[in-house]
Enzyme design. Structure first.
Site, PDB file in Angstrom:
ATOM      1  N   SER A  45       0.110 -45.855  35.093  1.00  0.00           N
ATOM      2  CA  SER A  45      -0.881 -44.801  35.283  1.00  0.00           C
ATOM      3  C   SER A  45      -0.915 -43.862  34.086  1.00  0.00           C
ATOM      4  CB  SER A  45      -0.547 -44.004  36.557  1.00  0.00           C
ATOM      5  OG  SER A  45      -1.632 -43.222  37.001  1.00  0.00           O
ATOM      6  N   ASP A  49      12.488 -47.029  39.647  1.00  0.00           N
ATOM      7  CA  ASP A  49      12.453 -45.573  39.611  1.00  0.00           C
ATOM      8  C   ASP A  49      13.424 -45.130  38.525  1.00  0.00           C
ATOM      9  OD1 ASP A  49      12.749 -42.800  40.096  1.00  0.00           O
ATOM     10  OD2 ASP A  49      12.392 -43.059  42.241  1.00  0.00           O
ATOM     11  N   TYR A  76       7.688 -28.120  37.417  1.00  0.00           N
ATOM     12  CA  TYR A  76       7.288 -28.917  36.259  1.00  0.00           C
ATOM     13  C   TYR A  76       7.715 -28.239  34.958  1.00  0.00           C
ATOM     14  CZ  TYR A  76       4.387 -32.230  33.632  1.00  0.00           C
ATOM     15  OH  TYR A  76       3.950 -33.215  32.785  1.00  0.00           O
ATOM     16  N   THR A  78      10.326 -26.224  34.548  1.00  0.00           N
ATOM     17  CA  THR A  78      11.771 -26.426  34.442  1.00  0.00           C
ATOM     18  C   THR A  78      12.081 -27.853  34.012  1.00  0.00           C
ATOM     19  OG1 THR A  78      12.139 -24.774  36.168  1.00  0.00           O
ATOM     20  CG2 THR A  78      13.958 -26.276  35.694  1.00  0.00           C
ATOM     21  N   ALA A  79      11.352 -28.808  34.596  1.00  0.00           N
ATOM     22  CA  ALA A  79      11.552 -30.221  34.257  1.00  0.00           C
ATOM     23  C   ALA A  79      11.296 -30.477  32.779  1.00  0.00           C
ATOM     24  CB  ALA A  79      10.633 -31.089  35.117  1.00  0.00           C
ATOM     25  N   GLY A 108       6.492 -45.314  33.323  1.00  0.00           N
ATOM     26  CA  GLY A 108       5.244 -44.711  33.750  1.00  0.00           C
ATOM     27  C   GLY A 108       4.058 -45.528  33.300  1.00  0.00           C
ATOM     28  N   GLY A 109       4.285 -46.831  33.142  1.00  0.00           N
ATOM     29  CA  GLY A 109       3.274 -47.704  32.554  1.00  0.00           C
ATOM     30  C   GLY A 109       2.137 -48.090  33.472  1.00  0.00           C
TER      31      GLY A 109
END
Length: 291
Positions: A12, A60, A152, A154-155, A9-10
């Protein structure tokens, strides 16, 4: 010795802010996200901030082979891996009855399966080295629930379960540390990129923090590991209300969410960046004022 740091996730938000923070310490970086274009911009900022070296690996986290390749890139290039920051995530809004099942599954899988893939790639490296720091960007929503955010929530609950389990499994390695940082509202672009079927935009709840402030907590976990660090002054109060006064919490959470976290505009249904990145919307900060 300069740190070797891999950040998912680098490109953003908190991941990008964390990468820049490590760059200011002179670290060598491997940046991972789905968008090559946004990664290149983030890499340029890291070089300007003082990074010793920056490599980008478009990937991903749902692709286990791609995650393994990114970890192999770090160890193959620099000979070791000191720190891993896991910040890759996607978000969706909508009532459970209205949610697209594929959107729900993708949000959950990105957090749970993606974290599992990263753990499987990183833990053998840390075991072989017998040292290393893994910091996962969790969320206040790993400890509470809110309406219209079932995917989100649950994630993040599932992801925190993985984190806590790994912390237990690594007790035999005292120099390998797994920490979680759980922010509340943060001014990042994730809200503009979220999937939604609500008909209006969403905003981070108050108090809103800058991604750089959360990144300081991420960097601090290398020297001062914590099982779960709540990054936000209101987080413990909200969690206490959720656990100790559930009836009051349930009565208040929906109107407060609508008042402080939902716009009055009209937004058509969108899958946002859930299935594919939106490079033009990736940046360190979103449009909201943070403290």
């Amino acid at each position: 010795m300069r740190e070797v740091v891999l950040v998912t996730g680098g490109s953003s938000g908190i991941g990008r802010a964390s990468a820049i923070g490590f760059a200011r310490r002179g670290a060598s970086l491997v940046l991972v996200s789905r968008s090559a274009e946004a990664l290149d911009r983030a890499a340029a900022e890291c070089r300007d901030a003082g990074a010793s070296a920056v490599h980008v690996c478009p990937a991903d986290v749902l692709d286990a082979d791609a995650v393994q390749a990114a970890v192999d890139r770090a160890t193959g290039t620099f000979g070791r891996l000191d720190v891993v920051v896991h910040s890759a995530t996607v978000m969706a809004y909508g009532r459970i009855e209205d949610m697209d099942p594929e959107v729900f599954q993708r949000v959950v899988d990105t957090a749970v399966q993606g974290t599992f893939h990263l753990f499987q790639a990183v833990v053998p490296v840390f075991r072989a080295q017998r040292r290393g720091s893994l910091v996962v960007v969790s969320s206040l929503l790993a400890s509470i629930t809110t309406p219209t955010m079932s995917a989100y929530v649950t994630a993040k609950w599932g992801q925190l379960g993985l984190i806590r389990t790994l912390q237990q499994e690594l007790r035999d390695l005292p120099d390998v540390h797994v920490s979680a940082v759980a922010p509340g509202g943060v001014s990042t672009p994730i809200y503009e990129q979220a999937a939604t079927v609500l008909g209006n935009s969403a905003h981070p709840p108050q108090p809103v923090y800058t991604p750089e402030r959360i990144a300081r907590d991420v960097l601090a976990r290398v020297a001062n590991p914590r099982r779960l660090k709540q990054s936000g002054i209101a987080n413990p109060i909200i969690i206490a209300g959720f656990r100790l006064f559930p009836a009051v919490y349930d009565a208040l959470v929906a109107p407060l969410l609508k008042m402080f976290s939902m716009g009055s505009d009209e937004v058509p249904p969108t899958t946002g960046n859930v299935f594919a990145p939106v490079p033009d919307k990736e940046a360190t900060r979103g449009p909201y004022r943070g403290i």
